[in-house]
Design an enzyme around this catalytic site. Structure first.
Site, PDB file in Angstrom:
ATOM      1  N   CYS A  79      -5.449 -12.770   4.970  1.00 18.37           N
ATOM      2  CA  CYS A  79      -6.705 -13.034   5.663  1.00 18.37           C
ATOM      3  C   CYS A  79      -7.516 -14.121   4.972  1.00 18.37           C
ATOM      4  O   CYS A  79      -8.464 -14.656   5.534  1.00 18.37           O
ATOM      5  CB  CYS A  79      -7.509 -11.751   5.763  1.00 18.37           C
ATOM      6  SG  CYS A  79      -6.451 -10.329   6.143  1.00 18.37           S
TER       7      CYS A  79
ATOM      8  N   THR B 181       0.841  -1.204   0.000  1.00 19.61           N
ATOM      9  CA  THR B 181       0.000   0.000   0.000  1.00 19.61           C
ATOM     10  C   THR B 181       0.869   1.244   0.000  1.00 19.61           C
ATOM     11  O   THR B 181       0.605   2.203  -0.735  1.00 19.61           O
ATOM     12  CB  THR B 181      -0.925   0.001   1.234  1.00 19.61           C
ATOM     13  OG1 THR B 181      -1.809  -1.107   1.141  1.00 19.61           O
ATOM     14  CG2 THR B 181      -1.726   1.284   1.315  1.00 19.61           C
TER      15      THR B 181
HETATM   16  C1  LIG Z   1      -4.180 -16.396   8.632  1.00 28.70           C
HETATM   17  C2  LIG Z   1      -4.348 -14.945   8.859  1.00 28.70           C
HETATM   18  C3  LIG Z   1      -5.631 -14.398   8.829  1.00 28.70           C
HETATM   19  C4  LIG Z   1      -5.805 -13.050   9.038  1.00 28.70           C
HETATM   20  N1  LIG Z   1      -7.075 -12.537   9.004  1.00 28.70           N
HETATM   21  C5  LIG Z   1      -7.269 -11.213   9.208  1.00 28.70           C
HETATM   22  C6  LIG Z   1      -8.552 -10.668   9.169  1.00 28.70           C
HETATM   23  O1  LIG Z   1      -9.529 -11.357   8.897  1.00 28.70           O
HETATM   24  N2  LIG Z   1      -8.694  -9.326   9.410  1.00 28.70           N
HETATM   25  C7  LIG Z   1      -7.616  -8.535   9.679  1.00 28.70           C
HETATM   26  O2  LIG Z   1      -7.790  -7.332   9.878  1.00 28.70           O
HETATM   27  N3  LIG Z   1      -6.367  -9.030   9.724  1.00 28.70           N
HETATM   28  C8  LIG Z   1      -6.170 -10.347   9.501  1.00 28.70           C
HETATM   29  N4  LIG Z   1      -4.901 -10.848   9.534  1.00 28.70           N
HETATM   30  C9  LIG Z   1      -3.796  -9.947   9.882  1.00 28.70           C
HETATM   31  C10 LIG Z   1      -3.277  -9.165   8.691  1.00 28.70           C
HETATM   32  O3  LIG Z   1      -2.969 -10.007   7.646  1.00 28.70           O
HETATM   33  C11 LIG Z   1      -2.057  -8.360   9.112  1.00 28.70           C
HETATM   34  O4  LIG Z   1      -2.429  -7.494  10.144  1.00 28.70           O
HETATM   35  C12 LIG Z   1      -1.458  -7.526   8.002  1.00 28.70           C
HETATM   36  O5  LIG Z   1      -1.124  -8.314   6.914  1.00 28.70           O
HETATM   37  C13 LIG Z   1      -0.222  -6.790   8.521  1.00 28.70           C
HETATM   38  O6  LIG Z   1       0.384  -6.086   7.496  1.00 28.70           O
HETATM   39  P1  LIG Z   1       1.947  -5.811   7.529  1.00 28.70           P
HETATM   40  O7  LIG Z   1       2.287  -5.068   6.299  1.00 28.70           O
HETATM   41  O8  LIG Z   1       2.318  -5.245   8.823  1.00 28.70           O
HETATM   42  O9  LIG Z   1       2.596  -7.261   7.490  1.00 28.70           O
HETATM   43  P2  LIG Z   1       2.445  -8.429   6.431  1.00 28.70           P
HETATM   44  O10 LIG Z   1       1.228  -8.244   5.623  1.00 28.70           O
HETATM   45  O11 LIG Z   1       2.591  -9.697   7.178  1.00 28.70           O
HETATM   46  O12 LIG Z   1       3.686  -8.236   5.504  1.00 28.70           O
HETATM   47  C14 LIG Z   1       4.992  -8.308   6.014  1.00 28.70           C
HETATM   48  C15 LIG Z   1       5.907  -8.858   4.964  1.00 28.70           C
HETATM   49  O13 LIG Z   1       7.204  -8.431   5.255  1.00 28.70           O
HETATM   50  C16 LIG Z   1       8.097  -9.474   4.908  1.00 28.70           C
HETATM   51  N5  LIG Z   1       9.322  -9.276   5.660  1.00 28.70           N
HETATM   52  C17 LIG Z   1       9.483  -9.338   7.006  1.00 28.70           C
HETATM   53  N6  LIG Z   1      10.748  -9.046   7.347  1.00 28.70           N
HETATM   54  C18 LIG Z   1      11.405  -8.810   6.195  1.00 28.70           C
HETATM   55  C19 LIG Z   1      12.736  -8.464   5.886  1.00 28.70           C
HETATM   56  N7  LIG Z   1      13.622  -8.302   6.834  1.00 28.70           N
HETATM   57  N8  LIG Z   1      13.063  -8.275   4.602  1.00 28.70           N
HETATM   58  C20 LIG Z   1      12.154  -8.436   3.618  1.00 28.70           C
HETATM   59  N9  LIG Z   1      10.895  -8.767   3.850  1.00 28.70           N
HETATM   60  C21 LIG Z   1      10.528  -8.946   5.123  1.00 28.70           C
HETATM   61  C22 LIG Z   1       7.372 -10.730   5.252  1.00 28.70           C
HETATM   62  O14 LIG Z   1       7.850 -11.813   4.493  1.00 28.70           O
HETATM   63  C23 LIG Z   1       5.931 -10.359   4.913  1.00 28.70           C
HETATM   64  O15 LIG Z   1       5.566 -10.811   3.626  1.00 28.70           O
HETATM   65  C24 LIG Z   1      -4.695 -12.200   9.301  1.00 28.70           C
HETATM   66  C25 LIG Z   1      -3.411 -12.753   9.293  1.00 28.70           C
HETATM   67  C26 LIG Z   1      -3.228 -14.092   9.076  1.00 28.70           C
HETATM   68  C27 LIG Z   1      -1.855 -14.658   9.077  1.00 28.70           C
HETATM   69  C1  LIG Z   2      -3.175  -4.523  -3.628  1.00 25.46           C
HETATM   70  C2  LIG Z   2      -2.603  -3.339  -2.898  1.00 25.46           C
HETATM   71  C3  LIG Z   2      -1.197  -3.105  -3.312  1.00 25.46           C
HETATM   72  C4  LIG Z   2      -3.461  -2.136  -3.298  1.00 25.46           C
HETATM   73  O1  LIG Z   2      -3.046  -0.972  -2.642  1.00 25.46           O
HETATM   74  P1  LIG Z   2      -3.719   0.428  -3.024  1.00 25.46           P
HETATM   75  O2  LIG Z   2      -3.526   0.730  -4.443  1.00 25.46           O
HETATM   76  O3  LIG Z   2      -3.291   1.428  -2.037  1.00 25.46           O
HETATM   77  O4  LIG Z   2      -5.250   0.129  -2.709  1.00 25.46           O
HETATM   78  P2  LIG Z   2      -6.554   0.002  -3.624  1.00 25.46           P
HETATM   79  O5  LIG Z   2      -6.355  -0.922  -4.754  1.00 25.46           O
HETATM   80  O6  LIG Z   2      -7.669  -0.243  -2.707  1.00 25.46           O
HETATM   81  O7  LIG Z   2      -6.711   1.465  -4.244  1.00 25.46           O
HETATM   82  C5  LIG Z   2      -6.848   2.550  -3.394  1.00 25.46           C
HETATM   83  C6  LIG Z   2      -6.428   3.763  -4.184  1.00 25.46           C
HETATM   84  O8  LIG Z   2      -7.202   3.893  -5.353  1.00 25.46           O
HETATM   85  C7  LIG Z   2      -8.007   5.045  -5.323  1.00 25.46           C
HETATM   86  N1  LIG Z   2      -9.343   4.658  -5.809  1.00 25.46           N
HETATM   87  C8  LIG Z   2     -10.059   3.571  -5.475  1.00 25.46           C
HETATM   88  N2  LIG Z   2     -11.215   3.562  -6.144  1.00 25.46           N
HETATM   89  C9  LIG Z   2     -11.226   4.650  -6.921  1.00 25.46           C
HETATM   90  C10 LIG Z   2     -12.167   5.207  -7.829  1.00 25.46           C
HETATM   91  N3  LIG Z   2     -13.340   4.613  -8.084  1.00 25.46           N
HETATM   92  N4  LIG Z   2     -11.852   6.356  -8.441  1.00 25.46           N
HETATM   93  C11 LIG Z   2     -10.675   6.968  -8.207  1.00 25.46           C
HETATM   94  N5  LIG Z   2      -9.753   6.494  -7.350  1.00 25.46           N
HETATM   95  C12 LIG Z   2     -10.038   5.340  -6.724  1.00 25.46           C
HETATM   96  C13 LIG Z   2      -8.023   5.466  -3.879  1.00 25.46           C
HETATM   97  O9  LIG Z   2      -8.212   6.851  -3.750  1.00 25.46           O
HETATM   98  C14 LIG Z   2      -6.668   5.029  -3.404  1.00 25.46           C
HETATM   99  O10 LIG Z   2      -5.689   5.945  -3.848  1.00 25.46           O
HETATM  100  P3  LIG Z   2      -4.953   6.953  -2.810  1.00 25.46           P
HETATM  101  O11 LIG Z   2      -4.401   6.085  -1.711  1.00 25.46           O
HETATM  102  O12 LIG Z   2      -3.909   7.590  -3.637  1.00 25.46           O
HETATM  103  O13 LIG Z   2      -6.020   7.866  -2.357  1.00 25.46           O
HETATM  104  C15 LIG Z   2      -2.605  -3.546  -1.359  1.00 25.46           C
HETATM  105  O14 LIG Z   2      -3.894  -3.324  -0.866  1.00 25.46           O
HETATM  106  C16 LIG Z   2      -2.232  -4.952  -1.003  1.00 25.46           C
HETATM  107  O15 LIG Z   2      -1.114  -5.369  -1.139  1.00 25.46           O
HETATM  108  N6  LIG Z   2      -3.194  -5.766  -0.540  1.00 25.46           N
HETATM  109  C17 LIG Z   2      -2.995  -7.156  -0.225  1.00 25.46           C
HETATM  110  C18 LIG Z   2      -2.345  -7.359   1.139  1.00 25.46           C
HETATM  111  C19 LIG Z   2      -3.253  -7.070   2.265  1.00 25.46           C
HETATM  112  O16 LIG Z   2      -3.775  -5.988   2.420  1.00 25.46           O
HETATM  113  N7  LIG Z   2      -3.420  -8.113   3.110  1.00 25.46           N
HETATM  114  C20 LIG Z   2      -4.266  -7.994   4.258  1.00 25.46           C
HETATM  115  C21 LIG Z   2      -5.670  -8.122   3.890  1.00 25.46           C
HETATM  116  S1  LIG Z   2      -6.003  -9.734   3.249  1.00 25.46           S
END
Ligand SMILES: Cc1cc2nc3c(=O)[nH]c(=O)nc-3n(C[C@H](O)[C@H](O)[C@H](O)COP(=O)(O)OP(=O)(O)OC[C@H]3O[C@@H](n4cnc5c(N)ncnc54)[C@H](O)[C@@H]3O)c2cc1C
Ligand SMILES: CC(C)(COP(=O)(O)OP(=O)(O)OC[C@H]1O[C@@H](n2cnc3c(N)ncnc32)[C@H](O)[C@@H]1OP(=O)(O)O)[C@@H](O)C(=O)NCCC(=O)NCCS
Ligand SMILES: Cc1cc2nc3c(=O)[nH]c(=O)nc-3n(C[C@H](O)[C@H](O)[C@H](O)COP(=O)(O)OP(=O)(O)OC[C@H]3O[C@@H](n4cnc5c(N)ncnc54)[C@H](O)[C@@H]3O)c2cc1C
Ligand SMILES: CC(C)(COP(=O)(O)OP(=O)(O)OC[C@H]1O[C@@H](n2cnc3c(N)ncnc32)[C@H](O)[C@@H]1OP(=O)(O)O)[C@@H](O)C(=O)NCCC(=O)NCCS
Lengths: 551, 551
Positions: free
Chosen positions: B43, B15
């Site tokens: 998640c 993000t």
């Molecule tokens: C099974 C599961 C279910 C979940 N369900 C939910 C849910 O339903 N709702 C919710 O809100 N949250 C949920 N979570 C929690 C959510 O996924 C985390 O809170 C979120 O992903 C945290 O984001 P982050 O960027 O801090 O870490 P992450 O998304 O974990 O990303 C961190 C990344 O950094 C990398 N990394 C770490 N150290 C290093 C390093 N030194 N160098 C390079 N890379 C590194 C790791 O490999 C990892 O890929 C869930 C998590 C799990 C595991």
């Molecule tokens: C996929 C990922 C890279 C996308 O990040 P992102 O681009 O910031 O998020 P979105 O795709 O939701 O897009 C949001 C952006 O699009 C813009 N946007 C969304 N819908 C829009 C629309 N209809 N018109 C104009 N802009 C729009 C928003 O304003 C926002 O941009 P900004 O931050 O500059 O304001 C990031 O969410 C990700 O890695 N997700 C997977 C990991 C994760 O979150 N795991 C835990 C949950 S399972």
């Protein structure tokens, strides 16, 4: 021990009675209700006709007997209040069955007489197969007619939520249904482009919709009805087996007017924030009153059950000597229309325009929950906000699952005076079956915030559709597959967003570039890339998903 | 042109990268991710194992290729950042495949390394059928094991949301599952009585739950695992085919610690409101950081995806020279657990107690929508609020449909600093398929408000269950049928609420009367009636529905 008399025993009235009893165990409380039933589920009536609610008894939220034994309230159903003598603090009541009248004194009088369906002055309105729907007898009449006559076709006049709910329920009963609407759109609380999405859906269910069309007259011939419909182009006669008029409601104000209570220009009884009328001994609530719009402060008549219930409680508080205030209404409403949900809260764009309130708008489209978890459905969110500080002024949401949740969150935010920047920060519950890590409301806040920060300049659907190929270049940044599947506008230049950086030289810098994508996100990305490279560029707000219903 | 280096390519990191690119088209942006995948759906992992999500590709929210072509970000997966030289503004990175290291400079460094599953120091933790779940390789391993070995039984250690989601998904795969939890309740964000309702449900699905129980050691014998479980009474060995440890996560702080960044006592990297660490060139987000609790102001570690995503955006803003602030976290969370949903926001009662923050609580039970419209499901709402001004401090909701909506509304209200009186006034969307004219949140506001106004004195489930028959009289005011169906407490006097007014003389005035009903409403009515008649009376908060899981 005071005597509280209540006129009308349903949403506002019954709630006021129950609350008054909870506050004052020894007050004398009387409800006069001219109909047979108190406390019925007005809002459920269409679904009983449609057979979704199967038991008629389910419509009675509480019965006279159980309500009176629980709350020790004297309930006089089939008794109409015909006159108020404010000086003597007395009402005249008439037994509907016998016609006998009598007089009853009160210390406090609470009026909750509701509204009556508007009945246009046209020929044939009283014919037996022509209906309005407000209460249980109306419902029984319509249901009996549908059960007995098995109508093949029906005309519903009026495309507000009652009209559309009835259309859905008639379709549910196998009736081929046509909806006509006087104005140029269905679902009046929505703006036209949001309503257009609903209209597309309604039509996809086999229902015919005529907007900008009025019913001029109805004639009975051979057991069916010839209805004269008129639009800008002329009039024509169509034949239906049943006609339902759902052309809005008017506050039931006859009693109040006769008693010379102050009325608002909007047609409702005028009340102050404590629901008190111009007579301090008389309070009024619900569909019959005028309240203040929470956002604009203007007087409005909002015939909805939530406000009626809340006002009933507040009226009882004040009748019992507590100070309790109603801070105005947002008009938050929702309707399920076939498989679509349409909701709104606060001001619409057309009302903001009419009231000369400055605003900006954003359009976004988001999934109800994470796309990777099965069953997500799309929703379109239109957000209206103040151009200076970003205060949220209103919202409309149309789509599948989760519409109700997001409108409630935004209604809460408006009530709290939040800005679009606050929406960005809301920490909403996320797990895959429920939402995305960035909830649709957060996304709406981001997009609105980006507009206010000048990070993107958006162009709306009207301006986009009016683009001038001489000066404007519409740059479609979707993939080949998307364009093939959904179509695009005329004269577009097509470069997928991921290729823009490398193919900039194909984009004519002398033109204004309008970046079009599916929902607005890639339009924004394209904007950022091109703006940085010195283009005169706009992103098409809400993308093709917003404008396709307006083509 | 600045160089932004990001450690971790998932929720916070990806993000931040996307946002940074949108803000700065010409910055150089590099993501280092030690795993194979960026941007995956953490998640969603349990649901892929359970077969609810059928395509593995669906777990990849975006791929390296599409993300880098869209955002022009240099993505180095399988590359671990092993060291930060803050003086030189350089990181050392190691190619995970080859082991080769190199050095990369940065202007701004954003750390989003997440958290690691806590692995208790017990024997057998590294055995092949013993798993933790954090990323896609973990998921592949578990899924492969389940696919290949078709385990009949499984032990899940830890009854937080990941443990319970995994239990559900193992059951979905036909595995007989046992959940053990060290503390005395499942679902730690909830208070014990709310968790008890979930526990009842989990057990009703055939899953065994042992609370106050720990895993002491694991031994492999004959292709299965002998697990030593210990509780207050002693220890026993049980046999399972698969063991999953879901005993919480710890912030991944090794890099930050080695670089001598300030850490919080709570174990996360300390950041200010702009997500800046003690080094102004380094920002940090997500599971690895400590933030401030929005309600109490205390430092907390909240490993949730919503905050991680929001913080990632804010970190990027600040890295790009904008001032953007994170105002703290509510810890709003939700989980679907079989057919039940459990959600919470803000402070729980146990945390309020631990932090010595004064509070009051209310318990209500409401239908997800109007009872007369088919398909409504019940939910229990616990509201925590300040005893002086009624400010909402937290809420927990457990039940069927509509739990997510109400928790989001209350989370919004808390963010806005609303009181329980404000909840009464919320104007939420009502039509029969979506809610009631008085929404469950309004009702919770009413009940909490009544407590604060002194209109009712409530007694909670603990005190009720500890009632002393010598001094207390439990008056059950439900109907005969209800009592027969659901049971009641010992030594109750039974008078249906509607008969209290006439049967007062049966109620011993020398005792404290505790009025018990199904959900609390009739208890309140009984309270009002008896209070007026001079009784020493309390209403049992939330009624039998709240206390039955605690008997
Ligand atoms: C099974 C599961 C279910 C979940 N369900 C939910 C849910 O339903 N709702 C919710 O809100 N949250 C949920 N979570 C929690 C959510 O996924 C985390 O809170 C979120 O992903 C945290 O984001 P982050 O960027 O801090 O870490 P992450 O998304 O974990 O990303 C961190 C990344 O950094 C990398 N990394 C770490 N150290 C290093 C390093 N030194 N160098 C390079 N890379 C590194 C790791 O490999 C990892 O890929 C869930 C998590 C799990 C595991
Ligand atoms: C996929 C990922 C890279 C996308 O990040 P992102 O681009 O910031 O998020 P979105 O795709 O939701 O897009 C949001 C952006 O699009 C813009 N946007 C969304 N819908 C829009 C629309 N209809 N018109 C104009 N802009 C729009 C928003 O304003 C926002 O941009 P900004 O931050 O500059 O304001 C990031 O969410 C990700 O890695 N997700 C997977 C990991 C994760 O979150 N795991 C835990 C949950 S399972
Ligand atoms: C078909 C239908 C569907 C609806 N669906 C929804 C919905 O989904 N959501 C929503 O928010 N709202 C809905 N509403 C609107 C909602 O029902 C009203 O806003 C609400 O009932 C208004 O409450 P009230 O107390 O003002 O009037 P009512 O509930 O209409 O009660 C007024 C009562 O007063 C009685 N009365 C009037 N005059 C006298 C008199 N002089 N003496 C004695 N009695 C008198 C009437 O007989 C009537 O029973 C719907 C309404 C209808 C008709
Ligand atoms: C049925 C009807 C009379 C009920 O009115 P009511 O008693 O005010 O409303 P409810 O049954 O929701 O109960 C709310 C009251 O119970 C209390 N309550 C609810 N749940 C409670 C609980 N678990 N514990 C303690 N008190 C509780 C609330 O505090 C409130 O009391 P208060 O106003 O004194 O604070 C009224 O709603 C009605 O007539 N409805 C049908 C008509 C209608 O609304 N039509 C339009 C929509 S279809």
């Amino acid at each position: 021990m005071q005597r509280i008399v209540i006129v009308g025993g349903v949403a506002g009235g019954a709630t006021a009675a129950a609350r008054a009893r909870r506050l004052e165990e020894d007050a004398e409380i009387i409800i006069f209700e001219r109909g047979e039933y108190i406390s019925f589920a007005n809002c459920g009536l269409p679904y009983y006709i449609g057979g979704v609610i199967t038991e008629r008894d389910a419509l009675l939220v509480t019965t006279e007997e159980s309500f009176s034994s629980r709350y020790n309230v004297d309930i006089r159903s089939m008794t109409e209040v015909t006159d108020i003598d404010r000086e003597k603090k007395e009402v005249t009541v008439r037994d509907v069955r016998t016609g006998k009248t009598s007089v009853e004194g009160y210390d406090r009088l609470i009026l909750s007489p509701g509204a009556e369906p508007f009945r246009p002055a046209i020929k044939g309105i009283d014919l037996p197969g022509v209906f309005t729907l407000r209460n249980i007898p109306d419902t029984d009449r319509i249901k009996r007619y549908v059960d007995a006559k098995a109508p093949k076709t029906a005309l519903v006049a009026g495309a507000g939520f009652i009209g559309l709910e009835m259309a859905e329920n008639l379709v549910e009963r196998g009736v081929e249904t046509t909806v006509v609407e006087l104005t140029d759109q269905i679902m009046p609380p929505l703006d036209v482009e949001m309503a257009a999405a609903v209209e597309t859906h309604v039509k996809s269910k086999g229902t015919t919709v005529f907007t900008s069309t009025s019913v001029q007259g109805i004639e009975a011939t051979d057991g069916a009805y010839d209805v004269v419909l008129q639009n800008g182009k002329g009039s024509e006669t169509r034949r239906y087996d049943l006609v339902l008029l759902a052309t809005g409601v008017r506050p039931e104000t006859s009693l109040a007017k006769a008693a010379d209570l102050a009325m608002s220009d909007k047609g409702g009884v005028r009340v102050d924030a404590s629901m008190m009328t111009s007579d301090p001994a008389i309070l009024a609530t619900g569909d019959a009153v005028t309240t203040l719009d929470y956002v604009s402060g203007a007087e409005v008549v909002i015939p909805l059950a939530g406000p009626a219930n809340r006002q009933g409680r507040i009226a009882a508080d004040n009748a019992s000597g507590r100070r309790s205030v109603y801070k105005g209404t947002l008009g938050t409403s929702i309707a399920k229309i076939f498989d679509m949900n349409a909701a709104s809260t606060g001001m619409s764009e057309k009302r903001l325009k009419a009231d000369n309130i400055p605003y900006k708008a954003s359009w976004t489209h988001s999934g109800s929950h994470a796309g990777y978890y099965p069953g997500a459905e799309m929703m379109a969110i239109k957000l209206l906000f103040a151009p200076n500080d970003g205060k949220v002024l209103g919202a409309q949401i149309v789509g599948g699952k989760g519409v109700d949740k997001r409108i409630d969150v935004i209604a809460t935010a408006i009530k709290a005076g939040m800005t679009v920047f606050d929406l960005q920060e809301l920490e909403l519950a996320y797990a895959p079956p429920f939402s995305s890590a960035k909830d649709p409301v957060n996304i709406a806040g981001y997009v609105a915030g980006n507009i206010l920060m000048g990070d993107v300049e958006m162009i709306d659907y009207t301006e986009t559709l009016a683009a001038d190929p001489e000066k404007d270049l519409i740059l479609d940044v979707r993939t080949d597959e998307e364009i093939e599947e959904n179509g695009t506008l005329d004269h577009v230049l097509h470069i997928p967003v991921d290729q823009i950086r490398n193919r900039c030289d194909e984009i004519d810098k002398s033109k204004r570039v309008l970046v079009l994508c599916a929902i607005g996100l890639r339009g924004y990305l394209g904007y950022r890339i091109l703006k940085h490279r010195g283009y005169d560029v706009k992103a098409v707000a809400g993308g093709y998903a917003t404008l396709r219903h307006m083509r």
